[in-house]
Design an enzyme around this catalytic site. Structure first.
Site, PDB file in Angstrom:
ATOM      1  N   ASP A 187      -3.427   1.377   2.554  1.00 14.34           N
ATOM      2  CA  ASP A 187      -3.019   0.005   2.212  1.00 14.34           C
ATOM      3  C   ASP A 187      -2.618  -0.819   3.440  1.00 14.34           C
ATOM      4  O   ASP A 187      -1.732  -1.680   3.360  1.00 14.34           O
ATOM      5  CB  ASP A 187      -1.851   0.031   1.213  1.00 14.34           C
ATOM      6  CG  ASP A 187      -2.271   0.572  -0.144  1.00 14.34           C
ATOM      7  OD1 ASP A 187      -3.463   0.466  -0.471  1.00 14.34           O
ATOM      8  OD2 ASP A 187      -1.409   1.110  -0.861  1.00 14.34           O
ATOM      9  N   SER A 188      -3.275  -0.575   4.561  1.00 10.35           N
ATOM     10  CA  SER A 188      -2.916  -1.286   5.781  1.00 10.35           C
ATOM     11  C   SER A 188      -4.114  -1.924   6.470  1.00 10.35           C
ATOM     12  O   SER A 188      -4.005  -2.373   7.609  1.00 10.35           O
ATOM     13  CB  SER A 188      -2.207  -0.329   6.766  1.00 10.35           C
ATOM     14  OG  SER A 188      -1.009   0.169   6.214  1.00 10.35           O
TER      15      SER A 188
END
Length: 323
Positions: A267-268
């Site tokens: 999620d980056s």
């Protein structure tokens, strides 16, 4: 800062009358402008230098083309140049392969990091595969947009780690349109990534439409192309499982959804699109989740459309330019 063409081109507009028909950011190309002229899109990324816009504009003008819209972005204190142009041209006077060659000549001159042309009426649509788990609201939204011709892709297959009954709305839709559905059962020990790679080897990019499995670095390297995910939260907050309940329990007043590229770090990846909506103490968990799901499907669909229209360019190590 994003500079419209009027800011970059004022010094040479007299020499390039093709710029008179510029349109506003976000408008779709319309091939009905002329029965002969067809639309094209070009994106360009290189080190900033004097005369780039003039060269790109002259490339189109010299072949009788007409620019309909032009976006330029040069970051402050960063010597890089990004542009996206929408134009129309006569493919008889300017054959499709010659379009690529002419822009490539400019790309070589400026050592461009990225120079891509798409002609929607000639070029094949992007081939994609959709991966999902149990929830299918994002899948349903994308299928309906695709059916209505509002999502410029070819869906090669749908892959899920959850089995679905043949009499469900989703399965009937897929069968009716000839889209294969692959149930790939996974466990913590075996994510079946080799099997998935085999299924998606002929796609141009992947879409994780609420696929609740973490793709490994080996999978991403093996695939070698872009993977776009929808995160059910306004990153970087509320990572992990049940973010809607996390946000609800925290009493937030603003919820969101984030569409981003998938990287090895969970999620980056670079963010493509984010959307938000207000919530209040009057929302119960059911209405809270419904608002969240509505945001997710809208956010993902817009991100995919932007990607296909060449609006998304990498910026730095973990950012994007979205025209």
């Amino acid at each position: 800062m994003i500079r419209r063409i009027s800011e970059r081109a004022s010094s040479f507009a007299k020499n390039f009358p093709i710029l008179k028909a510029s349109r506003f950011h976000g408008e779709s190309l319309d091939s009905s402008v002329s029965p002969v002229l067809i639309p094209g899109v070009h994106v360009f990324h290189c080190q900033d230098a004097v005369g780039i816009v003039a060269k790109l504009s002259d490339c189109i003008a010299a072949k009788g083309g007409n620019i309909l819209g032009y976006d330029v972005f040069v970051p402050e204190n960063n010597n890089v140049f990004y542009s996206r142009s929408e134009f129309i041209f006569d493919p008889v006077k300017w054959p499709r392969n010659q379009v690529d060659e002419d822009f490539q000549t400019i790309a070589q001159r400026y050592g461009a990091l990225n120079s891509v042309v798409r002609v929607p009426s000639i070029d094949p649509k992007y081939k994609i595969a959709l991966l999902l788990s149990k929830q299918d609201h994002c899948l349903v939204e994308m299928l309906h947009k695709w059916q209505d011709g509002k999502l410029p892709v070819d869906i090669t297959c749908v892959i899920s780690n959850h089995e679905r009954a043949s009499n469900t709305h989703v399965m009937r839709f897929l069968e009716r349109h000839g889209i294969p559905y692959h149930y790939v059962s996974t466990t913590k020990e075996n994510k079946r990534e080799d099997d998935i790679l085999e299924l998606v080897k002929d796609t141009d990019f992947l879409v994780l439409a609420r696929y609740m499995q973490i793709l490994s670095g080996n999978f991403l390297k093996g695939y070698g192309k872009d993977v776009i995910n929808i995160h059910h939260g306004l990153l970087p907050s509320f990572k992990g499982g049940y973010p809607a309940k996390q946000a609800f329990d925290a009493g937030v007043k603003l919820i969101g959804a984030t569409s981003h590229f998938v990287t090895e770090e969970l999620d980056s990846g670079p963010i493509i699109e984010q959307m938000v909506e207000s919530v209040s103490h009057r929302d119960n968990l059911r209405s809270f989740v419904q608002k969240s799901e509505d945001l997710e499907k809208k956010c993902l669909t817009k991100a995919i459309k932007s990607y296909c229209e060449l609006r998304v360019l990498p910026y730095g190590t973990n950012k994007t330019v979205v025209f």
